[in-house]
Design an enzyme around this catalytic site. Structure first.
Site, PDB file in Angstrom:
ATOM      1  N   THR A   1      83.574  41.460 100.076  1.00  0.00           N
ATOM      2  CA  THR A   1      84.192  40.128 100.104  1.00  0.00           C
ATOM      3  C   THR A   1      83.079  39.090 100.087  1.00  0.00           C
ATOM      4  OG1 THR A   1      85.987  41.064 101.403  1.00  0.00           O
ATOM      5  CG2 THR A   1      85.787  38.656 101.396  1.00  0.00           C
TER       6      THR A   1
ATOM      7  N   LYS B   1      90.844  37.147  97.489  1.00  0.00           N
ATOM      8  CA  LYS B   1      90.603  37.979  98.682  1.00  0.00           C
ATOM      9  C   LYS B   1      90.641  37.127  99.957  1.00  0.00           C
ATOM     10  CE  LYS B   1      89.423  41.210 101.440  1.00  0.00           C
ATOM     11  NZ  LYS B   1      90.325  42.284 101.812  1.00  0.00           N
TER      12      LYS B   1
ATOM     13  N   CYS C   1      87.177  42.156 109.211  1.00  0.00           N
ATOM     14  CA  CYS C   1      87.406  41.221 108.102  1.00  0.00           C
ATOM     15  C   CYS C   1      88.031  39.873 108.472  1.00  0.00           C
ATOM     16  CB  CYS C   1      88.261  41.884 107.042  1.00  0.00           C
ATOM     17  SG  CYS C   1      87.412  43.237 106.229  1.00  0.00           S
TER      18      CYS C   1
HETATM   19  N1  LIG Z   1      86.541  47.435 106.188  1.00  0.00           N
HETATM   20  C1  LIG Z   1      87.601  46.969 105.528  1.00  0.00           C
HETATM   21  O1  LIG Z   1      88.751  47.236 105.873  1.00  0.00           O
HETATM   22  C2  LIG Z   1      87.397  46.098 104.312  1.00  0.00           C
HETATM   23  C3  LIG Z   1      88.486  45.869 103.459  1.00  0.00           C
HETATM   24  C4  LIG Z   1      88.291  45.074 102.338  1.00  0.00           C
HETATM   25  C5  LIG Z   1      87.067  44.498 102.091  1.00  0.00           C
HETATM   26  N2  LIG Z   1      86.028  44.713 102.940  1.00  0.00           N
HETATM   27  C6  LIG Z   1      84.731  44.122 102.607  1.00  0.00           C
HETATM   28  O2  LIG Z   1      83.926  45.154 102.041  1.00  0.00           O
HETATM   29  C7  LIG Z   1      82.565  44.968 102.417  1.00  0.00           C
HETATM   30  C8  LIG Z   1      82.069  46.215 103.133  1.00  0.00           C
HETATM   31  O3  LIG Z   1      82.832  46.389 104.305  1.00  0.00           O
HETATM   32  P1  LIG Z   1      82.782  47.745 105.139  1.00  0.00           P
HETATM   33  O4  LIG Z   1      83.778  47.609 106.220  1.00  0.00           O
HETATM   34  O5  LIG Z   1      82.839  48.906 104.210  1.00  0.00           O
HETATM   35  O6  LIG Z   1      81.314  47.632 105.762  1.00  0.00           O
HETATM   36  P2  LIG Z   1      80.444  48.778 106.462  1.00  0.00           P
HETATM   37  O7  LIG Z   1      79.557  48.092 107.400  1.00  0.00           O
HETATM   38  O8  LIG Z   1      81.343  49.871 106.937  1.00  0.00           O
HETATM   39  O9  LIG Z   1      79.595  49.387 105.246  1.00  0.00           O
HETATM   40  C9  LIG Z   1      78.609  48.675 104.572  1.00  0.00           C
HETATM   41  C10 LIG Z   1      77.539  49.673 104.158  1.00  0.00           C
HETATM   42  O10 LIG Z   1      76.588  48.994 103.342  1.00  0.00           O
HETATM   43  C11 LIG Z   1      75.308  49.513 103.643  1.00  0.00           C
HETATM   44  N3  LIG Z   1      74.305  48.543 103.199  1.00  0.00           N
HETATM   45  C12 LIG Z   1      74.022  47.328 103.720  1.00  0.00           C
HETATM   46  N4  LIG Z   1      73.033  46.740 103.012  1.00  0.00           N
HETATM   47  C13 LIG Z   1      72.718  47.593 102.024  1.00  0.00           C
HETATM   48  C14 LIG Z   1      71.771  47.550 100.961  1.00  0.00           C
HETATM   49  N5  LIG Z   1      70.978  46.490 100.793  1.00  0.00           N
HETATM   50  N6  LIG Z   1      71.699  48.605 100.137  1.00  0.00           N
HETATM   51  C15 LIG Z   1      72.496  49.689 100.306  1.00  0.00           C
HETATM   52  N7  LIG Z   1      73.413  49.789 101.290  1.00  0.00           N
HETATM   53  C16 LIG Z   1      73.521  48.752 102.136  1.00  0.00           C
HETATM   54  C17 LIG Z   1      75.333  49.705 105.150  1.00  0.00           C
HETATM   55  O11 LIG Z   1      74.332  50.595 105.570  1.00  0.00           O
HETATM   56  C18 LIG Z   1      76.750  50.228 105.349  1.00  0.00           C
HETATM   57  O12 LIG Z   1      76.793  51.652 105.303  1.00  0.00           O
HETATM   58  C19 LIG Z   1      82.531  43.703 103.267  1.00  0.00           C
HETATM   59  O13 LIG Z   1      82.250  42.616 102.440  1.00  0.00           O
HETATM   60  C20 LIG Z   1      83.965  43.606 103.793  1.00  0.00           C
HETATM   61  O14 LIG Z   1      84.315  42.273 104.099  1.00  0.00           O
HETATM   62  C21 LIG Z   1      86.165  45.518 104.033  1.00  0.00           C
END
Ligand SMILES: NC(=O)c1ccc[n+]([C@@H]2O[C@H](COP(=O)([O-])OP(=O)(O)OC[C@H]3O[C@@H](n4cnc5c(N)ncnc54)[C@H](O)[C@@H]3O)[C@@H](O)[C@H]2O)c1
Length: 441
Positions: free
Chosen positions: A121, A205, A261
Site C-alpha cells: 500500500t 486501496k 493496515c
Molecule cells: N497484512 C495485510 O493484511 C495487508 C493487506 C493488504 C495490503 N498490505 C500491505 O502490503 C504491504 C506488506 O504488508 P505485510 O503485512 O505483508 O508486511 P510484513 O511486514 O508482513 O512483510 C513485509 C516483508 O518485507 C520485507 N522487506 C522489507 N524491506 C525489504 C527490502 N528492502 N527488500 C526485501 N524485503 C524487504 C520484510 O523483511 C518483511 O518480510 C504493506 O504495504 C501493507 O500495508 C497488507
C-alpha cells in the site's frame, strides 16, 4: 512466465504461494535471512490458515523457491511483485524507503524489459516515483503497475484466490494483458479484474481501508449510545445491516480495529489530505474514536475492581488483533494489557496462535498459558479480547471455579449475558447494554 515476489511477509508469501499453486514458477525474496532460511525448510514465519501446507506443497513441486538474493529475482523473473512493508513515518505519512530501495535494485540489475507491480500500500504518486527511480538507473523499458492487495489476514488464501475484484493500475497495454493472463490463471470470474490508471489504483486501496475503518468506528459510536439508551446494538446492527445499501460486514461493535493496515493507512491518508490543505476531519474522527474504543475494556475492569489492581490477576483470552492470525500489530489487547499493568495488575494471557509474538513483545512482564483455563487460575477478572472459536462456548463451570472472582468482560459480544449470570458469573461489556449485573459478592 516466471514471477518474482519481493517481501515475504503476510502479503508476499500468500501472493507467491497462490501464484505457484496456479502452476506459475515463483521466486520469493526477502532481506530477512532468518525468514528465508526458515521458509526454505518449510517453516512458516507467520500463522495463516492453510499457508504452511500451500507453501510446502509448492516448494516440493519446485514451483516455489525463496532467496535473499534480490538480484537473482530481477535477473530471472519477468514480472516482479513488490510486497515490502510501508510503515508509518513520525508524521503519519507512509514510509516508502523499502519500496525505493527495491526499485533501485531493479533499476541497477535488470537486463531486459520488466513488469514491476506494487502490491504494497503506497501513497498516490508512488508508482511514478518507482518508474523514475528505475529509469534513472536503466534505459531498458519497464512497465510499472499498481495492484493493491485486499486480502484479510485469517482468510488470506481464499481472499487472494477468490477476490471480490482485482485492481490493476497500468500505463501500458502490454502490462495489462500480461497481468490479466496471470490472474486469469486462477480466477473464475475475470470480469472482476478492473483496469484503471495508476493513481486511481493507489487511491482505491486507501479509500477501501478508510471506508472499512469508518464503518467500525461508526458502529462503535452507535453501540455507546445504545448502551446508554438500553437499546440492543446487535438488533440495531441487524436492523441496519439487512438494508442492502448498508450490509452487515465491518459493523461488529467491539474493542476497536487493529492490525497493520487500518491505522497506518488512515494516518497516511490524513497526511496526504492535510498536505493538500484538504479537510481530513472525518478520518481524524474515525481514528480518534478507535483510540478511545481500545481503552474501554480496561476501564470495565477498573470500573468493577477499582483503580488499584495490585495483587490482582487479570486473565486475557485472545491477543491477536483478530482470530486466525498471530498478528498483534496495533492489536487492542496491547492497550488493555499495558493499562492493566499500569494499574498494578498481573496479567496471564492465552491465545491459540499469538503467544510467541506476545512473548517477544512483553517478555517477562506478563505470564503466558498454553491452556485457556490455566490462564484463569486465581484471576479476578477475565477479559475476552479476540473472538477465536475456542472462546465462543467455554465450560463456564470451569471458568467460574478457576477464578478468584467470576467476572467476565466480553470485548466481542460472544456470550449471552443472561446465561452467564444464571451460571453465577458477572457479565460486563463495553458495547452492550446488558451489563453491570448484580455482583456475585
Ligand atoms: N497484512 C495485510 O493484511 C495487508 C493487506 C493488504 C495490503 N498490505 C500491505 O502490503 C504491504 C506488506 O504488508 P505485510 O503485512 O505483508 O508486511 P510484513 O511486514 O508482513 O512483510 C513485509 C516483508 O518485507 C520485507 N522487506 C522489507 N524491506 C525489504 C527490502 N528492502 N527488500 C526485501 N524485503 C524487504 C520484510 O523483511 C518483511 O518480510 C504493506 O504495504 C501493507 O500495508 C497488507
Amino acid at each position: 512466465m516466471r514471477i518474482g515476489v519481493i517481501g515475504a511477509g503476510y502479503v508476499g508469501l500468500v501472493t507467491g504461494a497462490c501464484f505457484a499453486e496456479a502452476g506459475i514458477s515463483v521466486l520469493c525474496g526477502d532481506i530477512d535471512d532468518t525468514k528465508v532460511s526458515c521458509l526454505k525448510l518449510g517453516e512458516m514465519p507467520i500463522y495463516e490458515p492453510g499457508l504452511a501446507e500451500l507453501v510446502r506443497k509448492n516448494v516440493d513441486t519446485g514451483r516455489l523457491d525463496f532467496t535473499t538474493n534480490l538480484t537473482e529475482i530481477v535477473r530471472t523473473t519477468d514480472v516482479i511483485f513488490i510486497a515490502v512493508g510501508t510503515p508509518s513515518n513520525r508524521d503519519g505519512s507512509a514510509n516508502i524507503r523499502n519500496i525505493l530501495e527495491v526499485s533501485r535494485i531493479i533499476g541497477a540489475e535488470m537486463r531486459e524489459e520488466k513488469i514491476v507491480v506494487t502490491k504494497s500500500t503506497v501513497p498516490v504518486g508512488t508508482s511514478q516515483e518507482i518508474r523514475e527511480t528505475i529509469e534513472n538507473l536503466s534505459s531498458i523499458p519497464v512497465h510499472v503497475c499498481s495492484n493493491p492487495e485486499f486480502l484479510r489476514e485469517g482468510s488470506a488464501i481464499s481472499d487472494f484466490i477468490n477476490p471480490d475484484r482485482v485492481i490493476l493500475g497500468v500505463a501500458s497495454k502490454f502490462a495489462e494483458s500480461r497481468l490479466k493472463d496471470l490472474y486469469g490463471s486462477f480466477m473464475k470470474n475475470t470480469d472482476a479484474i478492473m483496469v484503471m490508471d495508476l493513481a486511481s489504483a493507489e487511491m482505491t486501496k486507501y479509500a477501501a481501508n478508510a471506508m472499512l475503518a469508518t464503518r467500525i468506528s461508526f458502529i462503535n459510536s452507535i453501540a455507546a449510545l445504545c448502551k446508554e439508551k438500553n437499546a440492543d446494538i446487535q438488533m440495531v446492527r441487524k436492523g441496519i445491516g439487512t438494508d442492502c445499501r448498508i450490509g452487515l460486514d465491518y459493523l461488529n461493535p467491539g474493542a476497536g480495529y487493529g492490525g497493520s493496515c487500518f491505522s497506518k493507512d488512515m494516518k497516511a491518508l490524513i497526511k496526504m489530505m492535510s498536505d493538500l490543505n484538504l479537510d481530513p476531519s472525518i478520518l481524524l474522527a474515525v481514528e480518534e474514536q478507535n483510540e478511545h474504543q481500545k481503552t474501554l475494556l480496561h476501564h470495565e475492569v477498573v470500573g468493577r475492581l477499582g483503580n488499584d489492581l495490585t495483587g490482582k490477576k487479570i486473565a486475557i483470552w485472545g491477543l491477536s488483533f483478530k482470530p486466525n492470525t498471530d498478528d498483534m500489530r496495533e492489536a487492542p489487547s496491547l492497550v488493555t494489557i499495558e493499562a492493566l499493568l499500569e494499574h498494578g495488575a498481573s496479567v496471564s494471557a492465552h491465545d491459540p496462535r499469538a503467544l510467541e509474538e506476545a512473548r517477544r513483545r512483553f517478555g517477562m512482564r506478563i505470564s503466558f498459558c498454553e491452556d485457556q483455563y490455566e490462564a484463569l487460575n486465581d484471576a479476578s477478572a477475565l477479559v475476552v479480547h479476540t473472538e477465536w472459536d475456542c472462546y465462543r462456548h467455554p465450560d463456564f463451570e470451569r471458568v467460574k471455579s478457576n477464578m478468584r472472582k467470576p467476572i467476565v468482560v466480553d470485548g466481542r459480544n460472544l456470550y449471552d449475558p443472561d446465561w452467564l449470570v444464571s451460571k453465577g458469573l458477572e457479565y460486563y461489556s463495553a458495547v452492550s447494554s446488558e451489563t453491570n449485573y448484580e455482583r456475585t459478592e
